[in-house]
Design a protein around this motif. Structure first.
Motif, mmCIF file in Angstrom:
data_model
loop_
_atom_site.group_PDB
_atom_site.id
_atom_site.type_symbol
_atom_site.label_atom_id
_atom_site.label_comp_id
_atom_site.label_asym_id
_atom_site.label_seq_id
_atom_site.Cartn_x
_atom_site.Cartn_y
_atom_site.Cartn_z
ATOM 1 N N GLY B 114 81.679 34.729 67.705
ATOM 2 C CA GLY B 114 80.269 34.504 67.452
ATOM 3 C C GLY B 114 79.708 35.650 66.633
ATOM 4 N N SER B 115 79.009 35.333 65.565
ATOM 5 C CA SER B 115 78.451 36.389 64.713
ATOM 6 C C SER B 115 77.283 35.827 63.914
ATOM 7 C CB SER B 115 79.541 36.936 63.793
ATOM 8 O OG SER B 115 79.056 38.043 63.075
ATOM 9 N N THR B 116 76.978 36.469 62.823
ATOM 10 C CA THR B 116 75.925 35.996 61.930
ATOM 11 C C THR B 116 76.563 35.652 60.588
ATOM 12 O OG1 THR B 116 75.526 38.198 61.056
ATOM 13 C CG2 THR B 116 74.266 37.571 63.012
ATOM 14 N N PRO B 136 74.269 25.934 68.123
ATOM 15 C CA PRO B 136 75.408 26.304 68.972
ATOM 16 C C PRO B 136 76.494 25.221 68.933
ATOM 17 C CG PRO B 136 73.354 26.749 70.114
ATOM 18 C CD PRO B 136 72.989 26.058 68.832
ATOM 19 N N PHE B 137 77.721 25.660 69.030
ATOM 20 C CA PHE B 137 78.921 24.802 69.042
ATOM 21 C C PHE B 137 79.261 24.198 67.692
ATOM 22 C CE2 PHE B 137 77.614 25.147 73.435
ATOM 23 C CZ PHE B 137 78.775 25.634 73.980
ATOM 24 N N PHE B 175 83.227 21.738 70.621
ATOM 25 C CA PHE B 175 82.926 22.399 69.331
ATOM 26 C C PHE B 175 83.096 21.376 68.222
ATOM 27 C CE2 PHE B 175 83.894 25.846 72.108
ATOM 28 C CZ PHE B 175 83.265 26.973 71.601
ATOM 29 N N VAL B 176 82.297 21.503 67.170
ATOM 30 C CA VAL B 176 82.461 20.615 66.031
ATOM 31 C C VAL B 176 82.547 21.450 64.741
ATOM 32 C CG1 VAL B 176 79.966 20.247 65.897
ATOM 33 C CG2 VAL B 176 81.519 18.615 64.790
ATOM 34 N N VAL B 177 83.495 21.071 63.887
ATOM 35 C CA VAL B 177 83.728 21.834 62.639
ATOM 36 C C VAL B 177 82.714 21.404 61.598
ATOM 37 C CG1 VAL B 177 85.366 22.378 60.803
ATOM 38 C CG2 VAL B 177 86.185 22.031 63.154
ATOM 39 N N LYS B 178 81.910 22.372 61.130
ATOM 40 C CA LYS B 178 80.902 22.051 60.109
ATOM 41 C C LYS B 178 81.333 22.541 58.726
ATOM 42 C CE LYS B 178 77.155 20.489 61.167
ATOM 43 N NZ LYS B 178 76.820 19.052 61.208
ATOM 44 N N ASN B 195 77.789 30.844 66.022
ATOM 45 C CA ASN B 195 76.756 31.836 66.317
ATOM 46 C C ASN B 195 76.989 32.434 67.698
ATOM 47 O OD1 ASN B 195 75.838 29.946 68.101
ATOM 48 N ND2 ASN B 195 74.053 29.340 66.858
ATOM 49 N N ILE B 196 76.269 33.531 67.954
ATOM 50 C CA ILE B 196 76.517 34.264 69.189
ATOM 51 C C ILE B 196 76.101 33.466 70.425
ATOM 52 C CG2 ILE B 196 75.865 36.345 70.467
ATOM 53 C CD1 ILE B 196 75.923 37.846 67.869
ATOM 54 N N GLU B 197 75.034 32.653 70.263
ATOM 55 C CA GLU B 197 74.564 31.851 71.397
ATOM 56 C C GLU B 197 75.682 30.968 71.926
ATOM 57 O OE1 GLU B 197 72.948 32.210 68.554
ATOM 58 O OE2 GLU B 197 71.193 33.349 69.208
ATOM 59 N N THR B 198 76.526 30.472 71.036
ATOM 60 C CA THR B 198 77.633 29.614 71.454
ATOM 61 C C THR B 198 78.499 30.322 72.485
ATOM 62 O OG1 THR B 198 77.665 28.741 69.205
ATOM 63 C CG2 THR B 198 79.558 28.236 70.605
#
Lengths: 217, 392
Positions: B114-116, B136-137, B175-178, B195-198
């Motif tokens: 998880g990052s930015t 998230p996810f 999780f889903v690949v975007k 993201n970090i929230e995930t």
């Protein structure tokens, strides 16, 4: 034409000087140099082909004064004008008999012909061993192959050093016949150095070397 | 008929001696070249991933582990740090930028980090397709992940707890690949980014956790002022955090196994030296054994220089053959080593071209091989043909 005059040689300053009788041999003829061990036969042969330099006297081969040649020109002259047959046949062991026969041409910068080499080997009765390594041949076969090598490049002189001493009577006869016959075919002068009395009566032109005659003058 | 052929046949005629020289030289050259290649690959891999990360902020522990875990993702993290503490450091005037990282899950051994968006941007990793994560996810996968785990746009998967095994799968969160990243030959290739929230949510955190108690794993820092290196450690003295300098830690690491490398290199050079001794003996031996042959060739018109060149050619062929064989061995070794590195650390090692250092190595090996032949070969120049012929 071979002609020597007043030829003498010594191996070192403290060695006895050897003196040799004057030799002459017209083109295409045969000359037998007969002498016992220690009579300077091999020394004489090496002088004739320029491997040794006489301390005095002159050697003319086909009109060429050998003392005028040096280094590379002497190597080339020897390689192209002379063929040598040794007491024990030596070859480049890693090459086949046929490849060994290509060496005299290659080393004097000429084009080798493997057809001629094969024909020559056939004439000498060792054609079937052309693709063998030299060490796979019998002593007699090796000697015949070395005659082929001495003649392959049509030299004007063939020098034979004890060519028969390792052979029995029958082989001696056969090898000498072949040597003479092949030398005659290319018109080469044949000089034979030997202590082998069996050869004595074959040649009318012969010089006897003995230790006294060669050293004491 | 030519000199090359005669030299070739001469070497072939003494197979044992020839093989010994070839094998010794091949091993010597192969080892030196393999060391050069692996050192270079290692350095490149380290350097490419440091980019300009000046400091790494994380939990106290081994600074080297902190770097290996957070810059290269090849070690376990030292622990967690409080987000609130980390943010204080990121806001420090001497710090230009901070990239927070939080992780603890994997998918088929690939870390979910998880990052930015600043994280992939830092490595100049571009999207090959799709978009960056927003919710998230939603994840963006590195090129190697896409290839090996077979993940494409729209694919879904569950994560597993931990960084390697897949025993504890979180089947409640999908999780889903975007998006898929282009290959950047950096650590980005082997990460799954979100993201970090995930990361917080996958571990059961809900909205009730106070912001102040949120935790992350580490922060990659870029300094604005060189003094940051000196002042930041002071500002975090009372927390559970530490900062480490990637360049210093990696230097220390390479210096440590540099000792091993030096030992190996010494052994390799020793083997090469032995091979030169073997070439020397080979040429010397063939001189003794073939004295008569050489004299014979002289009577057939060969010049002393010609024979000398023949012996040089034999030495040259031996050293050239041994060198080429050695370079081939090092390439083969590199393929095996790269496979091991990939299996263990998921880093791609490639590029089997000749390094400039290897050209120098090859040139030196061939040159010394020639010298090893040239020294005994001198006596070929001096053969007394008359004596050699009459002695036999």
């Amino acid at each position: 034409m071979i002609a020597t005059q007043q030829m003498a040689f010594r191996y070192g300053p403290d060695q006895v000087e050897m003196h040799f009788p004057d030799l002459t041999c017209p083109d295409g003829e045969q000359l037998l140099l007969l002498g016992d061990s220690g009579s300077g036969k091999t020394t004489l042969l090496h002088l004739l082909c320029g491997l040794l330099r006489p301390t005095q006297g002159t050697i003319h081969i086909n009109g060429q004064d050998l003392s005028q040649l040096n280094g590379r020109t002497l190597d080339r002259f020897r390689g192209s004008q002379m063929g040598m047959v040794f007491q024990k046949a030596h070859f480049v062991q890693s090459l086949t008999v046929l490849e060994n026969l290509a060496l005299p041409h290659f080393l004097t910068g000429q084009q080798a012909s493997s057809e001629r080499a094969q024909a020559l080997l056939d004439n000498l009765g060792v054609g079937h061993k052309a693709h063998n390594r030299p060490q796979e041949l019998s002593v007699g076969e090796q000697q015949r192959a070395s005659i082929a090598r001495a003649l392959i490049h049509r030299p004007s002189i063939v020098l034979a050093d004890e060519p028969t001493s390792a052979l029995d009577d029958r082989s001696t006869l056969a090898v000498m016949d072949l040597l003479e016959q092949q030398a005659a075919e290319v018109g080469a002068t044949l000089i034979i150095v030997t202590h082998d009395q069996r050869l004595k009566d074959r040649y009318s032109r012969r010089v006897e070397l003995n230790p006294l005659a060669t050293t004491a003058r | 008929m030519n000199w090359f052929y005669i030299a070739w046949r001469n070497l072939g005629a003494k197979k044992l001696q020839t093989s010994l020289s070839l094998i010794l030289l091949a091993f010597g050259v192969g080892m030196v070249s393999l060391l050069m290649l692996s050192e270079k690959q290692l350095r490149d891999t380290f350097d490419r991933n440091i980019q300009d990360i000046d400091l790494v902020l994380g939990a106290k522990g081994s600074p080297l582990q902190l770097i290996l875990a957070n810059v290269y993702h090849i070690d376990a993290p030292t622990g967690n740090i409080r987000l609130a503490d980390a943010e204080k450091v990121m806001r420090h005037p001497y710090i230009a930028e901070g990239i927070p990282l939080a992780y603890g899950d994997n998918y088929r051994g690939f870390r979910i980090v998880g990052s930015t968006p600043a994280y992939p941007a830092h490595y100049h990793a571009e999207l090959a397709e799709g978009t960056l994560w927003e919710l998230p996810f939603e994840v963006v996968v590195g090129s190697k992940v896409a290839e090996e785990a077979g993940l494409g746009l729209g694919d879904t998967f569950f994560s597993a707890h931990g960084l390697q095994d897949e025993t504890d799968v979180h089947t409640d969160k999908t999780f889903v690949v975007k998006g898929v990243l282009q290959e950047s030959r950096s650590v980005m290739d082997q990460l799954i980014l979100c993201n970090i929230e995930t990361i917080w949510q996958v571990h059961g955190d809900d909205e009730t956790v106070a912001d102040a108690d949120r935790e992350i794993t580490a922060v990659l820092l870029k300094k604005r002022n060189p003094l940051a290196v000196l002042t930041i450690p002071n500002t975090i003295r009372d927390t559970n955090m530490q900062v480490a300098l990637p360049s210093i830690e990696i230097n220390r690491l390479t210096q440590n196994f540099g000792i091993g490398m030096t030992t190996l290199r010494t052994i390799a050079l020793l083997i090469m030296f032995l091979s030169f001794a073997s070439i020397f003996i080979s040429v010397y031996d063939s001189l003794l054994a073939r004295r008569y042959e050489l004299a014979l060739m002289r009577t057939m018109g060969a010049s002393p220089v010609g024979l000398y060149l023949l012996l040089l050619l034999e030495g040259g062929l031996l050293s050239l053959g041994g060198t080429l064989l050695g370079l081939a061995i090092s390439r083969g070794g590199m393929v095996i080593l790269a496979q091991m590195v990939e299996d263990k650390f998921r880093y791609d090692w490639e590029s089997l071209g000749l390094l400039p250092m290897e050209w120098a190595l090859a040139a030196m090996a061939i040159f010394v091989g020639l010298i090893a032949a040239a020294i005994p070969g001198i006596s070929a120049l001096r053969i007394d043909i008359s004596r050699t012929l009459s002695d036999s």
